[in-house]
Design a protein around this motif. Structure first.
Motif, short mmCIF file in Angstrom:
data_model
loop_
_atom_site.label_atom_id
_atom_site.label_comp_id
_atom_site.label_asym_id
_atom_site.label_seq_id
_atom_site.Cartn_x
_atom_site.Cartn_y
_atom_site.Cartn_z
N TYR A 1 0.56 -1.15 -0.09
CA TYR A 1 -0.04 -0.21 -0.02
C TYR A 1 0.84 1.25 0.00
N PRO A 2 0.76 1.82 -1.10
CA PRO A 2 0.40 1.90 -2.53
C PRO A 2 0.81 0.55 -3.13
N ALA A 3 -0.02 -0.16 -4.09
CA ALA A 3 0.40 -1.20 -4.82
C ALA A 3 1.77 -0.94 -5.64
N VAL A 4 2.68 -1.75 -5.56
CA VAL A 4 3.96 -1.75 -6.59
C VAL A 4 4.19 -3.06 -6.70
N LYS A 5 5.22 -3.17 -7.62
CA LYS A 5 5.68 -4.52 -7.95
C LYS A 5 6.01 -5.40 -6.89
N MET A 6 5.90 -6.69 -7.02
CA MET A 6 5.99 -7.59 -5.60
C MET A 6 7.61 -7.39 -5.52
N GLU A 7 8.43 -7.54 -6.38
CA GLU A 7 9.76 -7.20 -6.01
C GLU A 7 10.42 -6.04 -5.51
N GLN A 8 9.72 -4.81 -6.00
CA GLN A 8 9.96 -3.59 -5.32
C GLN A 8 9.48 -3.45 -4.03
N HIS A 9 8.32 -3.95 -3.80
CA HIS A 9 7.58 -4.21 -2.43
C HIS A 9 8.62 -4.73 -1.33
N VAL A 10 9.13 -5.75 -1.66
CA VAL A 10 9.93 -6.57 -0.79
C VAL A 10 11.22 -5.77 -0.59
N ASP A 11 12.07 -5.23 -1.57
CA ASP A 11 12.95 -4.16 -1.11
C ASP A 11 12.74 -3.14 -0.34
N MET A 12 11.45 -2.61 -0.70
CA MET A 12 11.02 -1.38 0.38
C MET A 12 10.86 -1.97 1.94
N TYR A 13 10.17 -3.08 2.03
CA TYR A 13 10.28 -3.58 3.44
C TYR A 13 11.46 -3.87 3.81
N LYS A 14 12.44 -4.55 3.11
CA LYS A 14 13.55 -4.62 3.88
C LYS A 14 14.25 -3.35 4.21
N ALA A 15 14.13 -2.22 3.44
CA ALA A 15 14.70 -0.91 3.68
C ALA A 15 13.76 -0.42 5.10
N LEU A 16 12.74 -0.64 5.19
CA LEU A 16 11.87 -0.20 6.44
C LEU A 16 12.40 -1.03 7.43
N ALA B 1 19.70 4.58 14.60
CA ALA B 1 20.66 4.34 15.87
C ALA B 1 22.15 4.73 15.54
N ASP B 2 22.53 4.22 14.46
CA ASP B 2 23.79 4.58 14.14
C ASP B 2 24.22 5.94 13.82
N LEU B 3 23.21 6.72 13.25
CA LEU B 3 23.31 8.12 13.08
C LEU B 3 23.27 8.78 14.42
N ARG B 4 22.48 8.57 15.31
CA ARG B 4 22.57 9.12 16.60
C ARG B 4 23.55 8.87 17.54
N GLY B 5 24.61 7.80 17.18
CA GLY B 5 25.83 7.35 17.77
C GLY B 5 26.85 8.19 16.84
N GLY B 6 26.54 8.90 15.92
CA GLY B 6 27.68 9.42 15.30
C GLY B 6 28.30 9.16 14.10
N LYS B 7 27.72 7.61 13.84
CA LYS B 7 28.39 6.97 12.70
C LYS B 7 27.73 7.33 11.32
N LYS B 8 28.41 7.30 10.42
CA LYS B 8 28.07 7.88 9.10
C LYS B 8 28.03 6.66 8.19
N ARG C 1 15.47 -1.85 8.31
CA ARG C 1 16.65 -1.59 8.54
C ARG C 1 16.64 0.08 9.10
N LEU C 2 15.60 0.63 8.95
CA LEU C 2 15.46 2.14 9.49
C LEU C 2 15.95 2.52 10.86
N PRO C 3 15.29 1.52 11.78
CA PRO C 3 15.74 1.55 13.30
C PRO C 3 17.14 1.72 13.58
#
Length: 362
Positions: A323-338, A346-353, A340-342
């Motif tokens: 939601y919104p509908a995208v190609k299945m393979e694209q949604h899988v990549d988006m879900y994996k990226a989501l 956390a790395d950014l708060r710790g000063g890592k680039k 990873r966000l936390p």
């Protein structure tokens, strides 16, 4: 009771062992009795055959039926297709007495084909035509100017409104409602919804509004071999009919809005909602809770996984997710990226680039 040899012939399967064994039902391996055909169509299910008393089973190609303690076995290449044929043979269908029950109310202008059975308290309206061999359950109501083809089965409590045309071998489960008015209303002045759609979010001046009904005159047209699930709703069209073409199967609690056109041999799981004036092609498959907005086109052979929300036109053959509908393979990549966000935050708060793979090699 059916002989195992007759079942094998009907299913086009390979029989090994005693074909004279009589079968009265089907069961999972652990629950099977001596007159049940055990459904052990994969090795994972066969492990439990010893817990039941089955003499015969449907097995996968290459299984050692003697080692499993059976007297006979059927071997099939496509288990679920075999299951479809077996359940059809073993299902007597609902009990609806022959002829017309004395409590049914039949308009004098209605035409009933040969062998039609109508259950208690059914109501059949004016100028209704029902094809031969149809079975109409208790408390079914059919409005005026409805045509239903041969060998239809309407389970108890089905409601069919006026001006509906249905083909042969139609099945409707209890509570299905076909031909009700659609959600079609208009305000005397431009509504907040119209303004928001034009401006992409701004309603403009907020003022009191009232809704005036646009009546549904178009009815519904349904092809042959269509099935409608329990408590599903198909709304009548406004001027032209809502259409569901041949072979389409619709699950429980699905809503098909006014003026929608659905192609041939589509499959829609529970809680699908298709908004008004959308056109869906042939052989589309929608998982549970798929939503489709109004006034778009979905091409042939589109597959949408459960919970997908389709907000724009879809080309033929696409597989969608999200939601919104995208190609299945694209949604899988988006879900994996989501996911990873936390960790990234956390790395950014710790000063890592964050370092890209290209930067590491420089």
């Amino acid at each position: 009771m059916l002989k195992l040899a007759d079942i094998a012939e009907a299913l086009g399967s390979h029989l090994h062992g005693d074909g004279d064994i009589t079968i009265s039902g089907a069961a999972e391996p652990a629950d099977a009795g001596p007159e049940d055909l055990a459904l052990a169509m994969a090795p994972a299910y066969a492990d439990r055959l010893g817990e039941g008393d089955a003499r015969a089973a449907i097995l996968w190609e290459g299984a050692d039926w003697r080692a499993l303690g059976l007297e006979a076995a059927l071997f099939v290449t496509r288990p679920r297709l075999a299951l479809a044929g077996l359940t059809r043979m073993l299902d007597p269908g609902p009990v609806i007495g022959t002829g017309v029950h004395p409590t049914a109310v039949i308009d004098p202008a209605a035409q009933l084909g040969e062998g039609v059975a109508i259950g208690p308290f059914a109501v059949i309206g004016s100028a209704v035509r029902i094809g031969s061999g149809a079975r109409i359950g208790a408390h079914v109501s059919i409005g005026a100017n409805v045509s239903i083809g041969a060998d239809a089965l309407l389970h108890p409590g089905v409601r069919i409104g006026r001006n509906v045309t249905i083909g042969d071998r139609f099945i409707a489960q209890s509570g299905a409602a076909i031909g009700g008015d659609g959600l079609s209303f208009v305000t005397p002045e431009k509504s907040g919804v119209e303004a928001a759609r034009e401006s992409m979010g701004d309603q403009g001046e907020i003022r009191a509004q009232s809704w005036t009904r646009i009546h549904s005159l178009g009815g519904v047209v349904i092809g042959d071999d269509v099935e409608i699930g329990a408590n599903a709703c198909v709304d009548a069209g406004t001027i032209r009919p809502t259409r569901i073409d041949t072979g389409t199967k619709i699950d429980n609690l699905v809503h098909i809005a006014h003026n929608v056109e659905i192609g041939r041999h589509c499959l829609m799981a529970a809680l699908v909602g298709v908004a008004g004036s959308t056109k869906i092609g042939d052989r589309c498959v929608f998982g549970g809770q798929v939503g489709v907005v109004d006034n778009i086109f979905v091409g042939d052979d589109v597959i949408a996984s459960g919970g997908t929300k389709i907000l724009s036109n879809v080309p033929a053959g696409r597989v969608l997710m999200g939601y919104p509908a995208v190609k299945m393979e694209q949604h899988v990549d988006m879900y994996k990226a989501l996911r990873r966000l936390p960790r990234i935050l956390a790395d950014l708060r710790g000063g890592k680039k964050p370092v890209s793979p290209a930067s590491k090699s420089d």
